[in-house]
Design an enzyme around this catalytic site. Sequence first.
Site, PDB file in Angstrom:
ATOM      1  N   TYR A   1      42.896  35.409  42.707  1.00  0.00           N
ATOM      2  CA  TYR A   1      43.566  36.387  43.552  1.00  0.00           C
ATOM      3  C   TYR A   1      43.955  37.637  42.760  1.00  0.00           C
ATOM      4  O   TYR A   1      43.827  38.756  43.245  1.00  0.00           O
ATOM      5  CB  TYR A   1      44.804  35.774  44.203  1.00  0.00           C
ATOM      6  CG  TYR A   1      44.490  34.630  45.137  1.00  0.00           C
ATOM      7  CD1 TYR A   1      43.389  34.682  45.989  1.00  0.00           C
ATOM      8  CD2 TYR A   1      45.284  33.492  45.156  1.00  0.00           C
ATOM      9  CE1 TYR A   1      43.100  33.626  46.835  1.00  0.00           C
ATOM     10  CE2 TYR A   1      44.996  32.434  46.013  1.00  0.00           C
ATOM     11  CZ  TYR A   1      43.899  32.507  46.848  1.00  0.00           C
ATOM     12  OH  TYR A   1      43.611  31.470  47.686  1.00  0.00           O
TER      13      TYR A   1
ATOM     14  N   GLY B   1      30.971  30.425  43.979  1.00  0.00           N
ATOM     15  CA  GLY B   1      31.470  31.726  44.413  1.00  0.00           C
ATOM     16  C   GLY B   1      31.693  31.841  45.900  1.00  0.00           C
ATOM     17  O   GLY B   1      31.953  32.935  46.410  1.00  0.00           O
ATOM     18  N   ILE B   2      31.633  30.721  46.629  1.00  0.00           N
ATOM     19  CA  ILE B   2      31.772  30.773  48.081  1.00  0.00           C
ATOM     20  C   ILE B   2      33.198  31.130  48.495  1.00  0.00           C
ATOM     21  O   ILE B   2      33.412  31.898  49.444  1.00  0.00           O
ATOM     22  CB  ILE B   2      31.317  29.435  48.706  1.00  0.00           C
ATOM     23  CG1 ILE B   2      29.800  29.281  48.504  1.00  0.00           C
ATOM     24  CG2 ILE B   2      31.688  29.358  50.185  1.00  0.00           C
ATOM     25  CD1 ILE B   2      29.247  27.934  48.924  1.00  0.00           C
TER      26      ILE B   2
END
Length: 307
Positions: free
Chosen positions: A257, A220-221
Amino acid sequence: MAATALSLPLYLDPKQQQHFHTHLNPTKGPPFLSSRNTFLSLHKLHRNNFKCSLPSSSSTNSVTPAQYYSFLDDPFRGSRFLTNEELENVKTLESFVYFQELESGSLWVRVMRNEEMDLTVGLLAFSFAELMFMSLGYEALLRFFVKQYLIERRAVMPHAVTLVGFYREKGGLRGEELAGTVEVCFDKRGANASPPTPTPPKNSPYVCNMTVTKHLRRRGIGWRLLKASEEIISQLTSSKEVYLHCRMIDEAPFNMYIKAGYNVVQTDSIFILLTLQRRKHLMCKKLPDFNSFPESDMSDSGVELPL
Protein backbone atom coordinates in the site's frame (compact mmCIF):
# COMPACT_ATOMS: atom_id res chain seq x y z
CA MET A 1 -2.17 -11.84 -1.48
CA ALA A 2 -2.18 -8.19 -0.78
CA ALA A 3 -5.54 -6.96 0.27
CA THR A 4 -7.91 -4.58 1.92
CA ALA A 5 -10.51 -5.01 4.61
CA LEU A 6 -13.58 -7.19 4.44
CA SER A 7 -16.02 -6.60 7.25
CA LEU A 8 -18.27 -9.49 8.22
CA PRO A 9 -19.88 -8.95 11.63
CA LEU A 10 -21.49 -12.13 12.94
CA TYR A 11 -23.94 -11.72 15.80
CA LEU A 12 -23.55 -14.90 17.78
CA ASP A 13 -25.60 -13.52 20.65
CA PRO A 14 -27.84 -10.45 20.95
CA LYS A 15 -25.45 -9.09 23.60
CA GLN A 16 -22.19 -10.09 21.96
CA GLN A 17 -20.94 -9.10 18.53
CA GLN A 18 -17.80 -10.50 16.96
CA HIS A 19 -16.36 -8.65 14.00
CA PHE A 20 -14.39 -10.37 11.30
CA HIS A 21 -12.33 -7.93 9.20
CA THR A 22 -10.24 -9.36 6.37
CA HIS A 23 -7.70 -8.02 3.93
CA LEU A 24 -8.01 -10.37 1.06
CA ASN A 25 -5.90 -11.08 -2.14
CA PRO A 26 -18.12 -14.27 -14.55
CA THR A 27 -23.26 -12.71 -13.08
CA LYS A 28 -26.41 -10.33 -12.25
CA GLY A 29 -27.57 -10.09 -8.60
CA PRO A 30 -30.55 -10.82 -6.33
CA PRO A 31 -32.62 -8.29 -4.41
CA PHE A 32 -31.89 -6.81 -1.02
CA LEU A 33 -32.49 -9.20 1.86
CA SER A 34 -32.10 -8.33 5.49
CA SER A 35 -30.00 -10.99 7.18
CA ARG A 36 -30.81 -10.01 10.74
CA ASN A 37 -31.80 -13.04 12.76
CA THR A 38 -32.33 -13.72 16.48
CA PHE A 39 -29.59 -16.34 16.41
CA LEU A 40 -27.07 -15.47 13.72
CA SER A 41 -27.03 -12.46 11.47
CA LEU A 42 -24.90 -10.62 8.99
CA HIS A 43 -24.83 -6.82 9.11
CA LYS A 44 -23.52 -4.94 6.08
CA LEU A 45 -20.56 -7.06 5.29
CA HIS A 46 -16.66 -5.15 1.84
CA ARG A 47 4.50 -5.66 -20.28
CA ASN A 48 2.34 -3.67 -18.20
CA ASN A 49 -0.35 -1.63 -19.88
CA PHE A 50 -3.99 -1.54 -19.00
CA LYS A 51 -7.07 -0.39 -20.79
CA CYS A 52 -10.58 0.36 -19.65
CA SER A 53 -13.62 -0.05 -21.84
CA LEU A 54 -16.17 2.63 -20.95
CA PRO A 55 -19.43 3.71 -22.58
CA SER A 56 -19.26 6.45 -25.14
CA SER A 57 -20.93 9.69 -24.09
CA SER A 58 -22.36 10.00 -27.58
CA SER A 59 -24.61 7.01 -26.94
CA THR A 60 -26.17 8.42 -23.77
CA ASN A 61 -29.34 9.77 -25.36
CA SER A 62 -30.03 6.55 -27.26
CA VAL A 63 -30.03 4.25 -24.23
CA THR A 64 -33.31 3.64 -22.44
CA PRO A 65 -33.75 2.85 -18.73
CA ALA A 66 -34.79 -0.68 -19.68
CA GLN A 67 -31.42 -1.18 -21.35
CA TYR A 68 -29.61 0.11 -18.28
CA TYR A 69 -31.52 -2.30 -16.09
CA SER A 70 -30.63 -5.22 -18.36
CA PHE A 71 -27.40 -5.48 -16.39
CA LEU A 72 -29.38 -6.10 -13.21
CA ASP A 73 -31.51 -9.04 -12.19
CA ASP A 74 -35.30 -8.87 -12.46
CA PRO A 75 -35.98 -8.51 -8.70
CA PHE A 76 -33.54 -5.61 -8.48
CA ARG A 77 -35.23 -3.72 -11.30
CA GLY A 78 -38.42 -3.20 -9.35
CA SER A 79 -36.88 -2.74 -5.92
CA ARG A 80 -36.21 1.00 -6.16
CA PHE A 81 -36.19 3.93 -8.52
CA LEU A 82 -32.85 4.91 -10.03
CA THR A 83 -32.11 8.50 -10.94
CA ASN A 84 -30.68 9.41 -14.34
CA GLU A 85 -27.24 9.76 -12.75
CA GLU A 86 -27.51 6.32 -11.17
CA LEU A 87 -28.61 4.83 -14.49
CA GLU A 88 -25.57 6.34 -16.18
CA ASN A 89 -23.33 4.90 -13.48
CA VAL A 90 -24.91 1.46 -13.90
CA LYS A 91 -24.13 1.68 -17.61
CA THR A 92 -20.53 2.62 -16.83
CA LEU A 93 -20.18 -0.31 -14.44
CA GLU A 94 -21.67 -2.67 -17.00
CA SER A 95 -19.08 -1.60 -19.58
CA PHE A 96 -16.08 -1.41 -17.25
CA VAL A 97 -13.20 -3.76 -18.09
CA TYR A 98 -9.65 -3.56 -16.76
CA PHE A 99 -7.24 -5.69 -18.79
CA GLN A 100 -3.69 -6.45 -17.72
CA GLU A 101 -0.98 -8.61 -19.26
CA LEU A 102 1.08 -10.27 -16.52
CA GLU A 103 4.31 -12.20 -16.89
CA SER A 104 2.51 -15.49 -16.43
CA GLY A 105 -0.80 -14.73 -18.16
CA SER A 106 -3.66 -12.27 -18.63
CA LEU A 107 -6.08 -10.73 -16.14
CA TRP A 108 -9.53 -9.20 -16.74
CA VAL A 109 -11.30 -7.29 -13.97
CA ARG A 110 -14.98 -6.34 -14.27
CA VAL A 111 -18.21 -6.19 -12.27
CA MET A 112 -19.41 -9.46 -10.76
CA ARG A 113 -22.43 -10.90 -12.57
CA ASN A 114 -25.24 -12.79 -10.94
CA GLU A 115 -24.14 -16.19 -12.22
CA GLU A 116 -20.69 -15.61 -10.69
CA MET A 117 -21.95 -14.90 -7.19
CA ASP A 118 -21.62 -18.46 -5.87
CA LEU A 119 -18.10 -18.69 -7.28
CA THR A 120 -17.17 -15.44 -5.55
CA VAL A 121 -18.83 -16.54 -2.32
CA GLY A 122 -16.74 -19.72 -2.37
CA LEU A 123 -13.51 -17.77 -2.72
CA LEU A 124 -14.34 -15.39 0.14
CA ALA A 125 -15.58 -18.17 2.44
CA PHE A 126 -12.44 -20.23 1.83
CA SER A 127 -10.27 -17.20 2.59
CA PHE A 128 -12.08 -16.61 5.88
CA ALA A 129 -11.78 -20.24 6.91
CA GLU A 130 -8.10 -20.33 5.96
CA LEU A 131 -7.15 -17.14 7.78
CA MET A 132 -9.10 -17.92 10.92
CA PHE A 133 -7.77 -21.47 11.08
CA MET A 134 -11.31 -22.79 10.96
CA SER A 135 -12.10 -26.33 9.88
CA LEU A 136 -13.67 -26.74 6.47
CA GLY A 137 -16.84 -27.79 8.27
CA TYR A 138 -17.49 -24.11 8.99
CA GLU A 139 -17.14 -23.14 5.35
CA ALA A 140 -20.82 -23.83 4.59
CA LEU A 141 -21.85 -21.46 7.40
CA LEU A 142 -19.44 -18.82 6.14
CA ARG A 143 -20.83 -19.23 2.63
CA PHE A 144 -24.32 -18.45 3.95
CA PHE A 145 -23.25 -15.20 5.60
CA VAL A 146 -21.01 -14.09 2.76
CA LYS A 147 -23.75 -14.70 0.19
CA GLN A 148 -26.26 -12.69 2.20
CA TYR A 149 -23.71 -9.90 2.35
CA LEU A 150 -23.08 -9.93 -1.40
CA ILE A 151 -26.83 -9.87 -1.99
CA GLU A 152 -27.16 -6.81 0.23
CA ARG A 153 -24.21 -5.05 -1.32
CA ARG A 154 -25.46 -5.65 -4.87
CA ALA A 155 -28.73 -3.97 -3.91
CA VAL A 156 -26.92 -0.64 -3.36
CA MET A 157 -25.23 -0.66 -6.77
CA PRO A 158 -24.13 1.71 -8.33
CA HIS A 159 -23.08 3.23 -5.00
CA ALA A 160 -20.92 0.16 -4.31
CA VAL A 161 -19.79 -2.70 -6.50
CA THR A 162 -18.07 -6.08 -6.31
CA LEU A 163 -15.36 -6.56 -8.91
CA VAL A 164 -14.03 -9.95 -9.99
CA GLY A 165 -10.79 -10.78 -11.78
CA PHE A 166 -10.43 -13.67 -14.21
CA TYR A 167 -7.04 -15.05 -15.13
CA ARG A 168 -5.80 -17.06 -18.11
CA GLU A 169 -2.34 -18.56 -17.91
CA LYS A 170 -0.05 -18.33 -20.92
CA GLY A 171 -0.11 -21.61 -22.80
CA GLY A 172 -2.40 -23.05 -20.16
CA LEU A 173 -5.13 -25.58 -20.81
CA ARG A 174 -7.38 -24.57 -17.90
CA GLY A 175 -8.99 -21.61 -19.61
CA GLU A 176 -10.18 -18.63 -17.57
CA GLU A 177 -10.51 -19.01 -13.81
CA LEU A 178 -11.56 -16.73 -10.98
CA ALA A 179 -8.40 -15.07 -9.72
CA GLY A 180 -9.71 -12.64 -7.12
CA THR A 181 -12.33 -10.19 -6.00
CA VAL A 182 -12.54 -6.73 -4.45
CA GLU A 183 -15.33 -4.43 -3.28
CA VAL A 184 -15.45 -0.70 -3.97
CA CYS A 185 -17.74 1.75 -2.14
CA PHE A 186 -18.15 5.07 -3.94
CA ASP A 187 -20.09 7.29 -1.53
CA LYS A 188 -22.20 7.51 1.62
CA ARG A 189 -25.09 5.53 0.13
CA GLY A 190 -22.75 2.65 -0.64
CA ALA A 191 -20.83 2.78 2.62
CA ASN A 192 -20.97 -0.15 5.03
CA ALA A 193 -23.21 0.58 8.02
CA SER A 194 -20.64 -1.01 10.37
CA PRO A 195 -17.21 -0.14 8.95
CA PRO A 196 -13.99 -1.30 10.59
CA THR A 197 -12.16 1.09 12.88
CA PRO A 198 -10.60 3.60 12.53
CA THR A 199 -13.73 4.73 10.69
CA PRO A 200 -13.16 6.11 7.19
CA PRO A 201 -15.18 9.14 5.97
CA LYS A 202 -18.59 7.82 4.92
CA ASN A 203 -18.78 9.87 1.75
CA SER A 204 -15.30 8.98 0.48
CA PRO A 205 -14.48 6.00 -1.76
CA TYR A 206 -13.38 2.93 0.18
CA VAL A 207 -11.72 -0.30 -1.02
CA CYS A 208 -12.25 -3.54 0.89
CA ASN A 209 -12.92 -7.29 0.68
CA MET A 210 -10.00 -8.13 -1.58
CA THR A 211 -8.73 -11.67 -1.93
CA VAL A 212 -6.78 -13.69 -4.48
CA THR A 213 -7.25 -17.39 -5.28
CA LYS A 214 -4.66 -19.32 -3.31
CA HIS A 215 -2.78 -21.01 -6.14
CA LEU A 216 -2.62 -17.74 -8.10
CA ARG A 217 -1.00 -15.62 -5.40
CA ARG A 218 2.36 -13.90 -5.81
CA ARG A 219 1.68 -13.06 -9.46
CA GLY A 220 0.77 -9.40 -8.94
CA ILE A 221 -2.98 -9.98 -9.09
CA GLY A 222 -3.68 -8.20 -5.80
CA TRP A 223 -1.84 -5.13 -7.07
CA ARG A 224 -3.94 -5.14 -10.26
CA LEU A 225 -7.20 -5.48 -8.32
CA LEU A 226 -6.18 -2.38 -6.38
CA LYS A 227 -5.38 -0.50 -9.59
CA ALA A 228 -8.72 -1.53 -11.13
CA SER A 229 -10.49 -0.25 -8.02
CA GLU A 230 -8.75 3.11 -8.25
CA GLU A 231 -9.58 3.34 -11.93
CA ILE A 232 -13.32 2.79 -11.51
CA ILE A 233 -13.36 5.25 -8.60
CA SER A 234 -11.82 7.86 -10.91
CA GLN A 235 -14.51 7.17 -13.49
CA LEU A 236 -17.53 7.32 -11.18
CA THR A 237 -16.65 9.95 -8.58
CA SER A 238 -15.08 13.38 -8.39
CA SER A 239 -13.33 12.43 -5.16
CA LYS A 240 -9.56 12.44 -5.23
CA GLU A 241 -9.18 10.44 -2.01
CA VAL A 242 -9.63 6.70 -1.47
CA TYR A 243 -9.41 4.85 1.85
CA LEU A 244 -8.64 1.29 2.96
CA HIS A 245 -7.63 -0.60 6.11
CA CYS A 246 -4.52 -2.64 6.84
CA ARG A 247 -3.76 -4.60 10.00
CA MET A 248 -0.63 -3.56 11.83
CA ILE A 249 0.71 -7.12 11.81
CA ASP A 250 0.49 -7.46 8.02
CA GLU A 251 3.84 -6.10 6.93
CA ALA A 252 3.84 -7.24 3.29
CA PRO A 253 0.42 -5.76 2.39
CA PHE A 254 1.32 -2.61 4.29
CA ASN A 255 4.48 -2.23 2.19
CA MET A 256 2.44 -2.75 -0.97
CA TYR A 257 0.00 0.00 0.00
CA ILE A 258 2.85 2.36 0.78
CA LYS A 259 4.36 1.61 -2.62
CA ALA A 260 0.96 2.25 -4.22
CA GLY A 261 0.85 5.71 -2.64
CA TYR A 262 -1.24 5.14 0.50
CA ASN A 263 -0.35 6.80 3.79
CA VAL A 264 -1.48 6.08 7.35
CA VAL A 265 -3.96 8.68 8.59
CA GLN A 266 -5.09 6.98 11.81
CA THR A 267 -4.37 3.83 13.82
CA ASP A 268 -6.55 1.83 16.21
CA SER A 269 -6.07 2.45 19.91
CA ILE A 270 -4.48 -0.39 21.83
CA PHE A 271 -7.82 -0.78 23.61
CA ILE A 272 -9.28 -2.30 20.44
CA LEU A 273 -7.56 -5.50 21.56
CA LEU A 274 -10.13 -5.75 24.34
CA THR A 275 -12.77 -6.36 21.66
CA LEU A 276 -10.74 -9.28 20.26
CA GLN A 277 -9.84 -7.32 17.14
CA ARG A 278 -6.42 -6.70 15.63
CA ARG A 279 -5.16 -3.14 15.54
CA LYS A 280 -5.50 -1.60 12.08
CA HIS A 281 -4.24 1.37 10.13
CA LEU A 282 -6.65 3.53 8.19
CA MET A 283 -4.79 4.48 5.03
CA CYS A 284 -5.57 7.10 2.40
CA LYS A 285 -4.33 7.89 -1.09
CA LYS A 286 -4.87 11.04 -3.11
CA LEU A 287 -5.62 9.78 -6.58
CA PRO A 288 -3.55 11.09 -9.48
CA ASP A 289 -4.91 11.70 -12.94
CA PHE A 290 -6.65 8.69 -14.42
CA ASN A 291 -3.85 7.65 -16.78
CA SER A 292 -0.90 8.34 -14.49
CA PHE A 293 -1.11 5.40 -12.06
CA PRO A 294 2.34 3.91 -11.43
CA GLU A 295 2.62 0.27 -12.43
CA SER A 296 4.57 -2.28 -10.46
CA ASP A 297 5.62 -5.89 -10.45
CA MET A 298 4.68 -6.13 -6.78
CA SER A 299 3.71 -9.73 -6.06
CA ASP A 300 0.80 -10.77 -3.87
CA SER A 301 2.00 -11.38 -0.35
CA GLY A 302 -0.73 -13.62 1.01
CA VAL A 303 -4.00 -13.02 2.80
CA GLU A 304 -4.59 -10.91 5.88
CA LEU A 305 -7.50 -10.95 8.29
CA PRO A 306 -7.76 -8.13 10.83
CA LEU A 307 -9.59 -9.15 14.00
